[in-house]
Write a protein that holds these residues in place. Structure first.
Motif: not given
Ligand SMILES: [Mg+2]
Ligand SMILES: Nc1ncnc2c1ncn2[C@@H]1O[C@H](COP(=O)(O)OP(=O)(O)OP(=O)(O)O)[C@@H](O)[C@H]1O
Lengths: 260, 433
Positions: A44, A88, A171-172
């Protein structure tokens, strides 16, 4: 023109602590790169440093998108240059409706006097929301406020679709999504695949990569990319975990700041 | 320590004025008594505010105003506010007196009274006398006393029993002569089961120091509904001290919508007294402070009746070196069972020199009640700015979205579209955008 994105020697600090220790990565339009890696290894941070989060201080390196170094630009300029980060943990902003927000974002890419008409905007937005199976009421909701985890992720993808970026970092995007939502989001991403656009997909799970098929897979540990390969690398990680990578590389603790 | 109140007028002059205005004897006496009180009373005590250092003595003196014969003769400073109001119900006060009054004939036919307060005191003496100064008492402090002694122009609105009015009645109050006193008094009486919306605007157009000492009294009869909206946009050199009070009988409802958009020092106190069972109050205050303004905003709800809900919200944005003290006082008296008092004060500060202070106070003398408060003082969240900018929005626009977003949940609840848009424009102007 196909996007060309080159990250070289990127180092970044947060609150004086070095988290990214020299990231090198090359991406071209049409490619999908996946980044995997255990918790706390800097994934991240890489995304945030590229986007220009104010907490992260870039100390060295470049990130050149089509000949321009993003790291020299303010956050909004990076976005307008074509970078998009699905976060995220997206912020919640009370009082700002999703539609006012997105319309401002679109208009920021247009000249004064050439703003998108309301009717056209609504039509586009509704069409994309339909693809993502989002209830049209989300247009009028305050930005991410009270959205469930999965709804926030869908909303990130909606923004990506509306803004038509050149380099997309996810991100995720799969965290918090149920299986059906995962498919919908993945279809959204796949629909956006084009020779002009590159994707950097940060994930912990092979499952997402079954839907969004990567060309390259990178493993991050200790703030670096320690291993790169093809889709088979992700499959092996899914099956065996990270131990073998650590052994191969002689890493004991993979998180940032633990290296000797 | 007692500070001597400087009286802007003596008793003799005040009597003369009352006589020459043709006021009834009771009114003259009421003015003289209030003047005598003013000499003895002190300035109001405001939380963390030294009002004694403010410019609160610039009363000027009474100057007769020149009546308008047509709406298009009105001063340009208020032209936008009265545009297309030829057929509406409208009162215009210009400095010390009302210069234009129109009541839609269909309302007059239903017995509605809408006139300047001095005329009302002459023509509807009993009615006015029954209510005048009964909610904001002259004995409270020197400013209230001076108000009761000196009030001029003003508005009297009476809505008879069961009369329901859909279109808002409006007033515009303009001060543009520093030598003329500007002390309007607004008195609204809504009789049983009536319903009315009243909207007013306070405007100044002058650069000399001045004062608005205003009082608003609203009497909401049983089952009646009053929506009172007021926008203050007085200039930098006009100090504004305004007391607003509503007294609400059984099952009556008062709704306050207050836009504090002044450029000068401002103290305002908006209070609902929920006297009757089942009476309710809702107050929304939107404020923007700029320059070196000193601001003190208070909302209050006092519950006497059973089953009385009250809700008050103040949201204020402070920029430059504006300084605001925001008070909320919920008082639930013994016997007001099942009262529910809620309040929220929120301040958003846009510069390191801006100051905001939120003081929620709950005073509860009854067990069987619910009450709550929320207060916050903060700055624009950098994480939110980052998020918006990451979508290409400039820093300036991102901050603007967040600031408007801060006010939006309250502004969007304002039921009058014209007022909502007007407030939006004033907010933009005050934020310099
Ligand atoms: Mg992360
Ligand atoms: N504000 C901060 N202050 C101090 N350390 C921080 C801060 N933010 C992140 N870090 C540290 O930086 C390291 C990398 O964090 P990052 O969020 O990039 O990890 P990640 O690889 O994305 O992990 P995950 O898979 O859990 O999302 C972690 O050790 C984290 O604790």
């Amino acid at each position: 023109m196909a996007a060309d994105f080159v990250i070289e020697g990127l180092k970044a600090n947060i609150e004086g602590k070095e988290i990214l220790k020299g990231i090198n990565l090359q991406m071209k339009g049409g490619e999908i790169h996946a980044i995997m890696g255990p918790n706390g290894t800097g994934k991240s941070t890489l995304a945030s440093a590229l986007m220009g989060h104010p907490k992260y201080e870039v100390t060295e390196g470049t990130a050149v998108l089509d000949g321009e170094d993003l790291l020299e630009m303010a956050v909004d300029e990076r976005a307008r240059a074509g970078l998009f980060l699905a976060m995220q943990y997206p912020s919640e902003i009370a009082g700002v409706t999703n539609s006012d927000f997105l319309r401002s974002a679109i208009n920021s890419r247009r000249e004064e006097g050439k703003e998108i008409s309301l009717i056209r905007f609504i039509r586009q937005m509704e069409a994309k929301m339909k693809e993502l199976e989002m209830n049209p009421e989300f247009l009028h909701r305050y930005l991410n406020e009270g959205f469930s985890g999965g709804e926030k992720k869908r909303n990130e993808i909606l923004q990506m679709m509306m803004l038509d970026p050149k380099i997309v970092i996810l991100d995720e995007i799969d965290s918090g999504l149920d299986i059906d939502a995962l498919k919908i989001v993945a279809e959204g991403v796949n629909a956006m695949r084009s020779p002009e656009r590159g994707f950097l997909v940060i994930t912990h799970y092979q499952r997402l990569l079954n839907y969004i098929k990567p060309d390259y897979v990178h493993v991050m540990m200790q703030g670096r990319i320690v291993k790169s390969g093809g889709p088979e690398l992700a499959e092996r990680l899914e099956a065996e975990g990270y131990e073998w990578v650590k052994e191969e590389l002689g890493i004991e603790d993979e998180t940032v700041g633990q290296e000797v | 320590m007692t500070t001597q109140t400087i009286l802007p007028v003596d008793a003799e002059r005040l009597s003369e004025l009352s006589l020459s205005g043709g006021e009834p004897g009771w009114l003259k006496d009421s003015r003289l008594q209030a003047l005598a009180l003013a000499a003895e009373l002190e300035l109001p005590k405001l939380e963390k505010t030294r009002i004694d250092r403010w410019n609160v003595n610039n009363y000027g003196s009474y100057k007769a105003a020149k009546l308008l014969t047509a709406l298009n003769e009105a001063p340009s400073a208020i032209a936008a506010l009265i545009k297309d109001q030829e057929d509406g119900s409208l009162i215009i006060q210009h400095n010390s007196g009302v210069v234009y009054t129109r009541l839609a004939p269909e309302l007059a036919a239903q017995g509605v009274i809408f006139t300047d307060l001095q005329t009302a005191a002459k023509e509807h003496g009993d009615l006015v006398q029954r209510y005048l100064h009964k909610a904001v008492l002259p004995g409270e402090h020197s400013i209230a006393a001076l108000h009761a002694a000196l009030w001029n122009g003003g508005v009297f609105l009476y809505v008879p029993k069961n009369v329901v009015i859909d279109t808002p009645l409006q007033a515009v109050l303009l001060t543009d002569d520093a030598e003329a006193s500007f002390v309007p008094h607004i008195l609204v009486v809504a009789d049983t089961n009536s319903s009315v919306t009243y909207v007013d605007n306070y405007v100044s157009d002058k650069a000399e120091a001045g004062l608005h000492n205003g009082a608003v009294e609203v009497f909401v009869g049983a089952g009646a509904k009053v929506r009172y909206a007021t926008v203050h946009q007085l200039g930098e050199d006009t100090t504004d001290v305004t007391y607003r009070r509503a007294v609400v009988e059984n099952d009556g409802t008062i709704e306050w919508i207050v836009g504090e958009m002044n450029y000068g020092d401002t103290a305002s106190d908006t209070k609902s007294v929920l006297k009757g069972n089942g009476s309710s109050s809702d107050a929304k205050v939107i404020a923007v402070g700029s320059g070196s303004q000193k601001l003190n905003y208070t909302t209050q709800a006092q519950h006497f009746g059973k089953n009385t809900p009250s809700d008050m919200i103040t949201r204020a944005v402070m920029r430059e070196s504006a300084n605001s003290i925001i008070n909320g006082i919920t008082k639930i008296e013994k016997g007001a069972t099942r009262a529910d008092g809620q309040q929220t004060e929120k301040v958003l500060m846009l510069s390191p020199k801006a100051r905001g202070d939120a003081n929620p106070i709950l005073l509860i003398d009854e067990d069987d009640v619910t009450a709550g408060h929320a207060a916050s003082v903060g700055q624009v969240n950098p994480e939110q700015v980052y998020y918006l900018m990451s979508r290409g929005i400039t820093r300036h626009d991102a901050e603007k979205l967040i600031i408007y977003g801060f006010l939006a949940p309250v502004v969007s609840q304002i039921p009058l579209e014209g007022l909502r848009n007007q407030l939006q424009t004033l907010v933009e102007r005050k934020l310099g955008q």
